[in-house]
Scaffold this active site. Structure first.
Site, PDB file in Angstrom:
ATOM      1  N   GLY A 119       5.750  30.139  -4.850  1.00 38.71           N
ATOM      2  CA  GLY A 119       4.417  30.077  -4.276  1.00 38.71           C
ATOM      3  C   GLY A 119       3.964  31.458  -3.824  1.00 38.71           C
ATOM      4  O   GLY A 119       4.767  32.254  -3.346  1.00 38.71           O
TER       5      GLY A 119
ATOM      6  N   GLU B 240      12.174  22.131  -3.601  1.00 40.26           N
ATOM      7  CA  GLU B 240      13.339  22.219  -2.715  1.00 40.26           C
ATOM      8  C   GLU B 240      14.469  21.333  -3.223  1.00 40.26           C
ATOM      9  O   GLU B 240      15.300  20.870  -2.461  1.00 40.26           O
ATOM     10  CB  GLU B 240      12.944  21.837  -1.301  1.00 40.26           C
ATOM     11  CG  GLU B 240      13.490  22.800  -0.274  1.00 40.26           C
ATOM     12  CD  GLU B 240      13.212  24.267  -0.653  1.00 40.26           C
ATOM     13  OE1 GLU B 240      12.042  24.649  -0.760  1.00 40.26           O
ATOM     14  OE2 GLU B 240      14.176  25.003  -0.859  1.00 40.26           O
TER      15      GLU B 240
ATOM     16  N   THR C 259      13.675  30.118  -8.366  1.00 36.48           N
ATOM     17  CA  THR C 259      13.559  29.371  -9.619  1.00 36.48           C
ATOM     18  C   THR C 259      13.102  30.269 -10.763  1.00 36.48           C
ATOM     19  O   THR C 259      12.286  31.165 -10.564  1.00 36.48           O
ATOM     20  CB  THR C 259      12.565  28.219  -9.443  1.00 36.48           C
ATOM     21  OG1 THR C 259      13.022  27.373  -8.389  1.00 36.48           O
ATOM     22  CG2 THR C 259      12.419  27.394 -10.707  1.00 36.48           C
TER      23      THR C 259
END
Ligand SMILES: CCCCCCCC/C=C\C/C=C/C(=O)SCCNC(=O)CCNC(=O)[C@H](O)C(C)(C)COP(=O)(O)OP(=O)(O)OC[C@H]1O[C@@H](n2cnc3c(N)ncnc32)[C@H](O)[C@@H]1OP(=O)(O)O
Ligand SMILES: Cc1cc2nc3c(=O)[nH]c(=O)nc-3n(C[C@H](O)[C@H](O)[C@H](O)COP(=O)(O)OP(=O)(O)OC[C@H]3O[C@@H](n4cnc5c(N)ncnc54)[C@H](O)[C@@H]3O)c2cc1C
Length: 632
Positions: A146, A389, A107
């Site tokens: 993350g 997701e 992303t």
């Protein structure tokens, strides 16, 4: 419900895993505590010869409040799915031993859903046999991954592969971000944390700018496609295979959703059993709020959802393992099915639990607004599941896209996949199986109603699309004109999947379990089916899967079901076998002493460590004594 964690005592004997104290932690403390926990669980695994499943259950027991979640759930699985055998041999031992710490950097600030539009580039330089990675503009920087902010030493960066002047689309590249000596970012790398979030603040979601970072050609994860030394692009599998990691995480999210709604329904039901408030007879004893029909109506859906998602996760894990085994042997036949199914079910499961968790929170009254009740925290930690997701709307549309293909095959007399086999039936030959009130107590009859509603929704949007196309609309306009109906059809299919898995699982269980247990599970399955029809009654009526008379019978049976579930409600959440330290809630403790645990939690509040607050000496004292306030 949860594979009993035989090592629970070992885990919760350690203060590190006792969760009361997390309140009041700063972000840095939460971050450090999470890392400490994962590494300590790893040590316990070695000391006690735990299996990988034990390790995973330990993480679930801590509600995923641990470090390295993306390293474990995406970075390692991505290497397993996207790397060649040689690359696996190099990177997996390092990742599994935490010698490198990874993230999955896909992303960007400007794009998350639309992967085709990702701006990060990896340009092949034949002179040096390297790729040059760059994020060309502000919107190109990786944003959200993350562990990227402060932890990851490496990232699997998804970038547009450029050879010469040609773009070969999104491909995965292993990029080292930080020195393994001093953890400093390497040249060309600008990296950091994106800031505080609504929840999950132990996770350092980060940003990444790549300024002409050079990596060797062998760092392109090349299981599905590769670049030769002389710059030729060779595709060895469908480029959809590069999406494989996301499919796995969508499956994990269904189980994450199951875990969170189990926590929420357990807190709500246990608290509702001990909370007494008001009475139905004037002057009569105060009632357990769990005895109010409206309270049951609020929280029994979360109880039923807990079991429904448990059975659906178990079914989808089996379906995924079969598909993945074939895909890893190069047979992509099931890729479309597993992608379509898991896209939709990830969306449906996360939508369902975020809605029901809020109902669990509301059912706890004022105490549901305290952090010590944990039900609100659980909701905050669950909210991202509707986005991560794959944004849920986009995931439903992927599922709908799959369903449209399946119904086209069915109408052409071709074979269809097992999950959509109902589309082969003649939709006009349906007769509602509920022809009298007592028929509503048959889950198999309800399953037929769900099937007809899903079939009708898919057939209806397929017809409307065809009509729009024949009326001269181009493909994208026709699609955009029907997105809401496409999402509706996907939801109908997913709700059918949950109901089918519930009915089939209970049917299988009753062959081996006691009649008492079978009867309780049948009752819960029946309630899940009845409630699902009532909450979407408009769609069930519109599809003519039921008529108004059937709806009247179903609504009446649903309310009767509430009373039937009531005697077993507490036992059904106790059956989750969740340790108090997993649930962490002052309202949901096994001993039922909610008020005592609430007061204990209040006493631990940092503000209560002194009687007179510092603000008294700064502001209140002069105010109360009528003294003039100094200039503020
Ligand atoms: C320790 C334990 C912890 C467990 C829990 C872990 C949870 C982790 C929590 C948070 C981590 C979060 C991580 C992330 O969010 S990672 C980033 C996720 N991003 C996305 O999901 C992006 C969503 N967008 C897409 O997937 C795609 O852009 C798209 C599917 C919307 C569109 O794809 P695209 O290729 O652009 O176009 P099409 O729609 O035309 O599809 C082309 C073709 O490909 C097929 N397909 C698409 N996706 C997949 C897939 N994943 N697998 C297989 N096949 C796929 C699609 O069906 C089309 O096929 P065709 O019809 O046959 O042409
Ligand atoms: C807690 C958290 C952790 C994350 N971790 C990671 C990670 O580790 N790695 C990583 O790469 N990413 C990660 N992400 C990013 C995540 O994958 C994206 O946020 C997600 O894919 C959604 O994309 P987006 O943010 O661009 O939303 P957008 O797509 O911009 O969504 C905005 C709105 O547009 C709508 N929309 C978009 N496209 C369409 C369409 N085609 N049709 C109809 N409506 C549309 C959406 O439905 C939504 O309502 C994380 C995000 C969060 C919140």
């Amino acid at each position: 419900m949860q594979k009993t964690f035989k090592n629970e005592k070992i885990l919760f004997a350690e203060p590190l895993f006792q969760c009361d104290g997390l309140a009041g932690f700063t972000r840095s403390e939460l971050y450090e505590n999470a890392i400490h926990r994962t590494l300590r669980i790893n040590q316990l695994k070695k000391e006690h010869n735990w299996t990988q499943e034990d390790f995973d259950i330990a993480i679930r027991c801590l509600n995923y409040e641990v470090g390295f979640v993306i390293h474990l759930s995406m970075f390692i699985p991505a290497i397993e799915r996207l790397a060649t055998d040689d690359q696996k041999a190099k990177w997996l031992p390092l990742a599994e031993s935490y010698r490198i710490l990874g993230t999955y950097a896909q992303t960007e600030l400007g794009h998350g859903t639309n992967l085709m539009a990702l701006e990060t580039t990896a340009t092949f330089d034949p002179r040096t046999d390297e790729f040059v990675l760059r994020t060309p503009q502000l919107s190109s920087m990786k944003w959200w991954p993350g562990s990227l902010g402060k932890t990851a030493t490496h990232a699997i960066v998804l970038a547009q592969l450029i050879i010469g002047n040609k773009n070969y689309g999104m491909n995965p590249f292993m990029v080292q971000l930080r020195s393994l000596e001093d953890h400093m970012p390497l040249p060309g790398i600008i990296v950091g944390d994106i800031g505080a979030k609504l929840g999950a603040n132990s996770n350092d979601n980060g940003f990444l700018i790549l300024n002409d970072v050079r990596i060797p050609r062998e760092n392109m994860l090349a299981r599905n496609s590769k670049v030769t030394k002389d710059g030729r692009y060779i595709q060895t599998s469908t480029n959809k295979a590069n999406y494989a990691t996301m499919v796995l995480v969508r499956l994990s999210i269904i189980r994450w959703a199951e875990d969170t709604i189990k926590n929420g329904s357990l807190i709500a039901i246990r608290y509702s059993a001990v909370r007494r408030q008001s009475s139905l007879q004037a002057g009569g004893p105060e009632m357990q709020v769990l005895d109010y029909q409206t309270q049951q109506y609020k929280i029994f859906p979360s109880l039923a959802a807990s079991y429904a998602l448990f059975f659906t996760y178990e079914a989808m894990m089996k379906e995924y393992e079969i598909a993945y085994a074939q895909i890893m042997r190069g047979n992509n036949q099931l890729l479309g099915q597993i992608h379509g199914q898991l896209s939709g079910l990830k969306a449906f499961a996360s939508d369902l639990v975020t809605y029901e968790l809020e109902m669990c929170r509301r059912s706890c009254g004022g105490h549901g607004y305290l952090k010590a009740s944990v039900v609100g925290e659980t909701l905050l930690h669950t909210l991202p599941l509707v986005t991560v997701e794959g944004d849920n709307t986009v995931m439903y549309l992927q599922c709908a896209r799959y369903l449209l293909k399946q119904i086209a095959k069915a109408l052409a007399g071709q074979d269809v996949d097992e999950p959509t086999s109902y589309l082969k039936k003649d939709i006009l030959s349906y007769t509602c199986p509920v022809q009298k009130g007592e028929h509503c107590t048959n889950p198999n009859y309800l399953l037929k109603i769900y099937t007809q509603r899903a079939h009708s929704a898919i057939a209806s949007v397929a017809r409307q699309l065809q009509f729009d196309l024949e009326s001269g609309k181009d493909q994208s306009s026709a699609f955009n004109n029907n997105l809401v109906s496409l999402v509706q059809a996907a939801k109908a299919h997913c709700q059918l999947c949950l109901m089918k898995n519930f009915v089939e699982s209970v049917s299988a269980l009753e062959r081996t379990c006691s009649e008492n247990l079978a009867s309780v599970l049948r009752q819960l399955c029946l309630y899940f089916g009845l409630h699902g029809i009532v909450t979407a009654s408009g769609e069930f009526l519109e599809s003519e899967a039921i008529g108004l008379q059937q709806l009247e019978w179903i609504k009446a049976e649903e309310l009767k079901s509430l009373a039937a579930i009531r005697p077993n409600a507490v036992a059904l959440v106790d059956a989750f076998d969740l340790h108090d330290q997993t649930v962490m809630s002052a309202l949901g403790r096994y001993d039922g002493n909610a008020y005592q645990h609430l007061f204990e939690a209040a006493k631990r509040e940092p503000m209560n460590q002194t009687q007179v607050p510092p603000a008294y000496y700064k502001y209140l004292r002069d105010l109360i004594k009528g003294q003039p306030l100094a200039k503020l």
